[in-house]
Design an enzyme around this catalytic site. Structure first.
Site, mmCIF file in Angstrom:
data_model
loop_
_atom_site.group_PDB
_atom_site.id
_atom_site.type_symbol
_atom_site.label_atom_id
_atom_site.label_comp_id
_atom_site.label_asym_id
_atom_site.label_seq_id
_atom_site.Cartn_x
_atom_site.Cartn_y
_atom_site.Cartn_z
ATOM 1 N N SER A 127 0.754 -1.215 -0.044
ATOM 2 C CA SER A 127 0.134 0.157 -0.053
ATOM 3 C C SER A 127 0.828 1.199 -0.145
ATOM 4 C CB SER A 127 -0.841 0.082 1.149
ATOM 5 O OG SER A 127 -1.442 1.333 1.441
ATOM 6 N N TYR A 152 -2.368 -0.249 10.090
ATOM 7 C CA TYR A 152 -2.374 -0.867 8.620
ATOM 8 C C TYR A 152 -1.037 -0.681 7.907
ATOM 9 C CZ TYR A 152 -3.841 -1.095 3.999
ATOM 10 O OH TYR A 152 -4.003 -1.480 2.530
#
Length: 332
Positions: A127, A152
């Site tokens: 990501s 995350y």
């Protein structure tokens, strides 16, 4: 060729699985169908995939070590495209252990399965959030990513490190893809553009964080899928001339790429484009930056262009137009 796609009922996994099957490739898709967002949306994606001749779905949780080991032993995959993860920066502030179970334990299941069944190439989703506090723009894959600002993001950084260790120890060819703000039809309802559309059509104000000064490298789903497919066909090779100053490659068969539109837009422009396609002017509730968020993202994709000859190019005008058409049809 037989490919495992994890997170096949998810946004990117659905589009990728459909594209692979349309190319005649055998796809086994797994997903745990969790309730992080509307399960019916996931089931409706699967309802499109399951009639396809070359697709099979297995409901399975990545954290189920025995089930995952059995899957790899039985199926003998040629390649694995690992997209399943507990998503969402803000949700990681509320439910951190879900990220440990899915993103860390789940990645371990994938790596062990690939190692023991001698998978030819593992491609996994990272990501843009790994860039964290990095202020150098655009982000390059050789930037330092040691300062994540959410759990995350930290879990995605950990995935990259875990993958490199398996590439080094066991010669497992592994490629990580740092996705930049993916949007489009069949998208995730927790994403800003989806929430904006819900609110605008319901006559409610939209929440605009950082007073609309956020900049994002919005990347259309078809461009993401094309990038994945091209990278999957390019198995990384060890680089004997590698230097530690270039963390995106290695002496192991390991590589990291950005996949972004390479043209960041301010959130206000994104909203005005969405207003145009919906034919509605949004009532905006201006709010400060949220914890775990970053003010801007921008992808340097020079190595993606060089290695696989691909550069995402879908404009937000075209991409949001396609999303709005799908949204109105799906929720009609």
């Amino acid at each position: 060729m037989k490919i495992l796609v994890t997170g096949a009922a998810g946004f990117i996994g659905f589009h990728l699985s459909k594209r692979l099957c349309e190319s005649g490739i055998e796809v086994v898709g797994i997903d745990n169908l969790n309730n992080y967002y509307d399960v019916q949306l996931k089931l409706d994606r699967l309802a499109i995939l399951e009639p396809l001749e070359s697709f099979r779905f297995i409901k399975l949780d990545l954290a189920d070590r025995e089930g995952m080991a059995q899957l790899f032993e039985t199926e003998k995959f040629d390649r694995v495209i690992h997209l399943a993860a507990q998503a969402g920066v803000r949700h990681s502030l509320k439910a951190p252990f879900e990220y440990v179970d899915s993103n860390l334990t789940g990645m371990m299941s994938i790596l062990e399965g690939c190692r023991h069944s001698k998978v030819q190439h593992l491609v996994f989703a990272s990501s843009s959030s790994v860039y964290g506090m990095n202020e150098s723009m655009p982000f390059t894959t050789d930037d330092n990513v040691d300062h994540p600002v959410s759990l995350y993001a930290a879990s995605k950084k950990a995935n990259e490190l875990m993958a490199h260790s398996y590439a080094h120890l066991y010669g497992l060819p592994t490629t990580g893809l740092r996705f930049f703000t993916v949007y489009g039809p069949w998208g995730r309802p927790d994403m800003a553009y989806f929430l904006f559309t819900d609110a605008m059509l319901a006559g409610k104000p939209i929440k605009v964080f950082n007073h609309g000064k956020m900049r994002r490298d919005f990347t259309y789903i078809d461009d993401i899928v094309e990038g994945i497919l091209r990278v999957a066909d390019k198995v990384p090779q060890p680089n004997p001339d590698w230097a530690s100053a270039a963390p995106s490659a290695s002496k192991a068969p390991y590589k990291i790429y950005n996949i972004g539109n390479n043209e960041p837009e301010e959130l206000g422009v994104f909203i005005s484009t969405l207003e145009k396609h919906l034919g509605i002017e949004a009532e905006k509730e201006m709010l400060p930056m949220q914890a775990g968020d970053v003010p801007a993202t921008a992808a340097n994709i020079d190595d993606l262009v060089r290695d696989v000859g691909f550069s995402p190019s879908t404009t937000i005008d075209k991409g949001l137009g396609e999303f709005v058409k799908w949204y109105k049809s799906y929720y009609s």
